[in-house]
Design a protein around this motif. Structure first.
Motif, mmCIF file in Angstrom:
data_model
loop_
_atom_site.group_PDB
_atom_site.id
_atom_site.type_symbol
_atom_site.label_atom_id
_atom_site.label_comp_id
_atom_site.label_asym_id
_atom_site.label_seq_id
_atom_site.Cartn_x
_atom_site.Cartn_y
_atom_site.Cartn_z
ATOM 1 N N LYS A 375 25.209 23.600 26.672
ATOM 2 C CA LYS A 375 24.338 23.020 27.709
ATOM 3 C C LYS A 375 23.152 22.360 27.030
ATOM 4 C CE LYS A 375 25.569 26.271 31.403
ATOM 5 N NZ LYS A 375 25.104 27.308 32.343
ATOM 6 N N PHE A 376 23.307 21.066 26.718
ATOM 7 C CA PHE A 376 22.187 20.332 26.149
ATOM 8 C C PHE A 376 21.177 20.030 27.259
ATOM 9 C CE2 PHE A 376 25.452 18.590 22.985
ATOM 10 C CZ PHE A 376 25.093 19.501 21.999
ATOM 11 N N ALA A 377 19.896 20.089 26.913
ATOM 12 C CA ALA A 377 18.847 19.920 27.924
ATOM 13 C C ALA A 377 18.731 18.477 28.398
ATOM 14 C CB ALA A 377 17.515 20.397 27.356
ATOM 15 N N SER A 378 19.072 17.537 27.527
ATOM 16 C CA SER A 378 18.850 16.122 27.841
ATOM 17 C C SER A 378 20.108 15.294 27.636
ATOM 18 C CB SER A 378 17.738 15.581 26.944
ATOM 19 O OG SER A 378 17.722 14.173 26.950
ATOM 20 N N MET A 379 20.250 14.228 28.431
ATOM 21 C CA MET A 379 21.375 13.301 28.225
ATOM 22 C C MET A 379 21.285 12.623 26.865
ATOM 23 S SD MET A 379 23.855 13.177 30.277
ATOM 24 C CE MET A 379 24.627 11.666 29.686
ATOM 25 N N ASP A 380 20.085 12.581 26.281
ATOM 26 C CA ASP A 380 19.929 11.961 24.955
ATOM 27 C C ASP A 380 20.761 12.676 23.895
ATOM 28 O OD1 ASP A 380 18.129 10.241 26.107
ATOM 29 O OD2 ASP A 380 16.354 11.364 25.446
ATOM 30 N N ASP A 381 21.119 13.937 24.168
ATOM 31 C CA ASP A 381 21.885 14.722 23.195
ATOM 32 C C ASP A 381 23.387 14.530 23.322
ATOM 33 O OD1 ASP A 381 19.567 15.840 22.101
ATOM 34 O OD2 ASP A 381 19.489 17.366 23.675
ATOM 35 N N TYR A 382 23.843 13.832 24.372
ATOM 36 C CA TYR A 382 25.275 13.618 24.578
ATOM 37 C C TYR A 382 25.735 12.321 23.920
ATOM 38 C CZ TYR A 382 25.472 17.655 27.589
ATOM 39 O OH TYR A 382 25.429 18.949 28.044
ATOM 40 N N GLU A 386 32.565 8.516 28.135
ATOM 41 C CA GLU A 386 32.960 8.844 29.509
ATOM 42 C C GLU A 386 31.826 9.564 30.230
ATOM 43 O OE1 GLU A 386 36.702 11.046 31.722
ATOM 44 O OE2 GLU A 386 35.657 12.129 30.142
ATOM 45 N N THR A 387 31.216 10.524 29.544
ATOM 46 C CA THR A 387 30.132 11.301 30.133
ATOM 47 C C THR A 387 28.915 10.430 30.431
ATOM 48 O OG1 THR A 387 30.877 13.283 28.940
ATOM 49 C CG2 THR A 387 28.604 13.284 29.727
ATOM 50 N N ILE A 388 28.542 9.590 29.483
ATOM 51 C CA ILE A 388 27.361 8.726 29.648
ATOM 52 C C ILE A 388 27.580 7.733 30.789
ATOM 53 C CG2 ILE A 388 25.980 6.937 28.518
ATOM 54 C CD1 ILE A 388 26.629 8.515 25.832
ATOM 55 N N ASN A 389 28.762 7.108 30.837
ATOM 56 C CA ASN A 389 29.062 6.166 31.925
ATOM 57 C C ASN A 389 29.008 6.853 33.282
ATOM 58 O OD1 ASN A 389 29.441 4.196 30.031
ATOM 59 N ND2 ASN A 389 31.652 4.003 30.294
ATOM 60 N N MET A 390 29.605 8.051 33.358
ATOM 61 C CA MET A 390 29.616 8.800 34.617
ATOM 62 C C MET A 390 28.191 9.143 35.049
ATOM 63 S SD MET A 390 29.137 12.002 36.081
ATOM 64 C CE MET A 390 29.311 13.247 34.805
ATOM 65 N N PHE A 391 27.380 9.606 34.117
ATOM 66 C CA PHE A 391 25.998 9.987 34.437
ATOM 67 C C PHE A 391 25.246 8.809 35.061
ATOM 68 C CE2 PHE A 391 21.481 10.274 33.385
ATOM 69 C CZ PHE A 391 21.176 11.542 33.841
ATOM 70 N N ASN A 392 25.345 7.648 34.426
ATOM 71 C CA ASN A 392 24.622 6.470 34.924
ATOM 72 C C ASN A 392 25.144 6.025 36.291
ATOM 73 O OD1 ASN A 392 22.992 6.369 32.637
ATOM 74 N ND2 ASN A 392 24.482 5.153 31.491
ATOM 75 N N ALA A 406 25.200 19.716 35.966
ATOM 76 C CA ALA A 406 26.071 20.884 36.192
ATOM 77 C C ALA A 406 27.534 20.506 35.971
ATOM 78 C CB ALA A 406 25.859 21.430 37.599
ATOM 79 N N SER A 407 27.917 19.311 36.423
ATOM 80 C CA SER A 407 29.296 18.846 36.206
ATOM 81 C C SER A 407 29.573 18.636 34.725
ATOM 82 C CB SER A 407 29.541 17.534 36.960
ATOM 83 O OG SER A 407 29.500 17.730 38.348
ATOM 84 N N ILE A 408 28.595 18.079 34.014
ATOM 85 C CA ILE A 408 28.765 17.832 32.571
ATOM 86 C C ILE A 408 28.883 19.156 31.812
ATOM 87 C CG2 ILE A 408 27.597 16.943 30.508
ATOM 88 C CD1 ILE A 408 26.458 14.698 32.357
ATOM 89 N N TYR A 409 28.058 20.138 32.201
ATOM 90 C CA TYR A 409 28.132 21.447 31.542
ATOM 91 C C TYR A 409 29.507 22.080 31.723
ATOM 92 C CZ TYR A 409 22.999 21.210 31.205
ATOM 93 O OH TYR A 409 21.704 20.835 30.930
ATOM 94 N N ASP A 414 32.030 16.465 25.409
ATOM 95 C CA ASP A 414 31.256 16.924 24.256
ATOM 96 C C ASP A 414 31.230 18.439 24.137
ATOM 97 O OD1 ASP A 414 30.693 14.465 23.153
ATOM 98 O OD2 ASP A 414 28.784 14.210 24.199
ATOM 99 N N ASN A 415 31.610 19.178 25.201
ATOM 100 C CA ASN A 415 31.751 20.637 25.090
ATOM 101 C C ASN A 415 32.672 21.009 23.933
ATOM 102 O OD1 ASN A 415 30.216 21.923 27.240
ATOM 103 N ND2 ASN A 415 31.579 20.874 28.670
ATOM 104 N N ALA A 416 33.730 20.217 23.759
ATOM 105 C CA ALA A 416 34.722 20.514 22.723
ATOM 106 C C ALA A 416 34.370 19.878 21.381
ATOM 107 C CB ALA A 416 36.095 20.014 23.167
ATOM 108 N N ARG A 417 33.389 18.984 21.379
ATOM 109 C CA ARG A 417 33.160 18.161 20.189
ATOM 110 C C ARG A 417 31.954 18.597 19.378
ATOM 111 N NH1 ARG A 417 34.786 12.247 22.896
ATOM 112 N NH2 ARG A 417 36.862 12.930 23.574
ATOM 113 N N THR A 418 31.245 19.636 19.838
ATOM 114 C CA THR A 418 30.150 20.148 19.001
ATOM 115 C C THR A 418 30.745 20.621 17.678
ATOM 116 O OG1 THR A 418 30.335 22.335 20.011
ATOM 117 C CG2 THR A 418 28.695 20.825 20.951
ATOM 118 N N PRO A 419 29.983 20.486 16.581
ATOM 119 C CA PRO A 419 30.542 20.793 15.266
ATOM 120 C C PRO A 419 31.087 22.222 15.133
ATOM 121 C CG PRO A 419 28.546 19.501 15.018
ATOM 122 C CD PRO A 419 28.654 19.850 16.479
ATOM 123 N N MET A 420 32.100 22.335 14.292
ATOM 124 C CA MET A 420 32.712 23.616 13.971
ATOM 125 C C MET A 420 31.643 24.557 13.406
ATOM 126 S SD MET A 420 35.723 25.140 13.856
ATOM 127 C CE MET A 420 36.600 26.439 12.956
#
Length: 557
Positions: A375-382, A386-392, A406-409, A414-420
């Motif tokens: 759960k990133f606090a800001s859209m700047d962290d995403y 697909e997520t950015i387009n949907m948000f806008n 809430a939908s993005i969380y 990017d939930n799956a793409r945070t580094p290992m």
């Protein structure tokens, strides 16, 4: 049923940008993967599926390819890739590559030529159309929001892009395009790879007239005109005949919106198309009327119905692929388990399900650690397009920012793409620089180092599950039968192969529940093969008190 190596394998999916960085630029790379091969060997997996590492402007994280036979600078060199392949083969593992041929990048040499003029030799490599009534050629919506068409100033025509406008769709009606693709596939197979995962492969055949989609929006989903299209099986049989049949390889096609009946056409062994497909019926279980971002609670009865349908209807006809998350889906322990108080128990329970069904299990990197959504606090962290387009788009339509987040969380890619998460040090050992996408803050508790040192970890449970598949043919080839179909808390089933029989019992609830074995299941003795809790001495299989997210696999005699 014909026995093959890929039916008996476990596949591990690597998203290279997020796996391991070797040079401090914040981006995972091929030398980073090479440095972790011993870890993958220790886990026990048989096949690595490598997400795209080809040359790309990276508009859609490498799924927009500008050169199918080159390696992106971010990831290394072709020599690095060859070292990776050799390292895998030396350790007894195989490599399958992503094949992205529904579309290319708009920076691919073919498209650079195609857009120059209407009579360019490459014009027909892509799908161009004139304007209709002063607008787009039809009303199709892109998967990434907005129109699926973009006007090109050079000729005034529009090109089709079912995904990003930087991902123009290839024209598979053109036999030169197909020949180019087959030659490229042959080039990689001759280098020694062991197969392909084929990106949205059931989209390559469009109805030639490209009719409008049904719906009352400005742009509407046109899947009925480009999913499982009129020539799809002809194209795949030609691909198999020209290329795949000449090698001992596995293929898995990403085929959104297929039914078991349609899937059997892709995977039946007498049809000469694909080894297996990824279908996404289960991935839509928590999508409401508004689509994936309209998140709604899911029910175990529906979950069991979907899983059972595919197990039963493909049995003896074709092969299943088994997954609960990937690079496009949220983390499975957050979505289908409990990523708080029962993270370990529920992660092991879900793993037990995946590794005891008929089909080839796929592990997505970090799944074996119980990595969670972020759960990133800001859209700047995403970072996901697909997520950015949907948000806008949703913000413009009047939805509140809190509601969108809430939908993005829940569902953002990017939930799956945070580094290992390798260890508890800075950036979790992923990079010495600034990571391209922030590491999930819970890396100090959830990481490889901690998992390897804890004998009761999720990682070691996965190791045992993978070993069990190699020891018991019934897990791979056995027939599936669902028990307690209407139970809202317990998922239980048997697997049977000749005189070998397994009973799998899974509690999907955080509350204790009572399991009662149906009288139709007769047995004389029961041996525990694996479980995420120790069964009390003298416990009866006939009636068992299941603890939160308990999983037990028993061999019945």
């Amino acid at each position: 049923m014909k026995k093959t190596w890929w039916k008996e394998s476990v596949v591990y999916q690597i998203y290279p940008r997020s796996f391991q960085d070797s040079n401090g630029d914040g981006i995972g790379d091929i030398p980073g993967i090479i440095s972790r091969l011993d870890y993958l060997q220790k886990l026990g997996v048989d096949v690595i599926w490598l997400c795209p590492v080809y040359e790309s402007p990276n508009d859609d994280n490498g799924y927009d390819i500008s050169n199918y036979q080159g390696i992106m600078d971010d990831f290394g060199t072709i020599e690095d890739w060859e070292e990776l392949l050799e390292g895998l083969h030396q350790r007894g593992m195989k490599l399958i590559m992503d094949l992205v041929v529904n579309h290319s990048s708009d920076e691919h040499a073919w498209f650079v030529e195609s857009r120059k003029s209407k009579d360019n030799p490459y014009r027909d490599y892509y799908i161009w159309r004139d304007s209709k009534n002063g607008g787009e050629p039809n009303n199709w919506a892109s998967f990434f929001s907005g129109s699926a068409w973009k006007r090109d100033e050079t000729t005034g025509q529009y090109f089709l892009h079912l995904f990003s406008s930087k991902q123009p769709d290839l024209n598979w009606e053109n036999d030169k395009v197909r020949r180019e693709v087959y030659d490229m596939m042959t080039w990689w197979l001759d280098k020694g790879i062991d197969g392909f995962r084929m990106d949205v492969i059931n989209l390559i055949s469009k109805i030639p007239e490209l009719p409008d989609a049904a719906g009352d929006g400005k742009y509407n989903f046109g899947g009925e005109h480009f999913m499982n299209g009129p020539r799809i099986h002809e194209f795949l049989q030609e691909m198999n005949r020209e290329v795949l049949s000449k090698y001992d390889v596995m293929t898995v096609g990403e085929t959104p919106c297929v039914t078991p009946e349609e899937a059997s056409l892709y995977v039946r062994e007498d049809r000469g198309e694909l080894s297996m497909v990824f279908q996404f019926e289960l991935m839509d279980i928590d999508a409401g009327p508004g689509g994936k971002w309209n998140v709604t609670p899911w029910k175990l009865i529906d979950f069991k119905r979907i899983m059972s349908k595919w197990q039963v209807e493909l049995d003896g006809k074709g092969w299943n692929s088994l997954f609960l998350n990937n690079h496009d889906q949220p983390r499975m322990v957050s979505r289908f388990g409990n990523d708080g108080a029962y993270r370990k128990e529920s992660a092991k329970m879900l793993a037990t399900l995946l590794h005891t069904l008929q089909g080839t299990p796929y592990i997505y990197q970090g799944e074996e650690l119980g990595m969670t959504n972020v759960k990133f606090a800001s859209m700047d962290d995403y970072r996901d397009i697909e997520t950015i387009n949907m948000f806008n788009e949703y913000l413009e339509s009047g939805r509140s920012e809190a509601d969108i987040m809430a939908s993005i969380y829940s569902k953002g890619r990017d939930n799956a793409r945070t580094p290992m998460q390798w260890d508890g040090k800075a950036h979790s050992g992923f990079t010495t620089g600034t990571p391209w996408l922030q590491v999930n803050p819970n890396y100090t508790e959830i990481n490889v180092k901690e998992s390897l040192e804890d004998p009761d970890s999720i990682f070691h449970y996965y190791r045992r599950l993978i070993e069990l598949r190699k020891q018991h043919e019934v897990i791979v080839y056995g027939h599936y039968e669902l028990l307690l179909e209407e139970d809202e808390h317990i998922y239980a089933y048997t697997r049977t192969l000749e005189d070998e029989r397994l009973l799998v019992i899974l509690n999907f609830d955080e509350e204790p529940v009572t399991f009662e074995l149906p009288e139709t299941v007769v047995y004389e003795s029961a041996e525990v093969l694996i479980g995420n809790y120790v069964l009390p001495a003298g416990a009866s299989v006939r009636r068992m008190e299941l603890r939160p997210y308990e999983a037990q696999v028993l061999k019945l005699k």
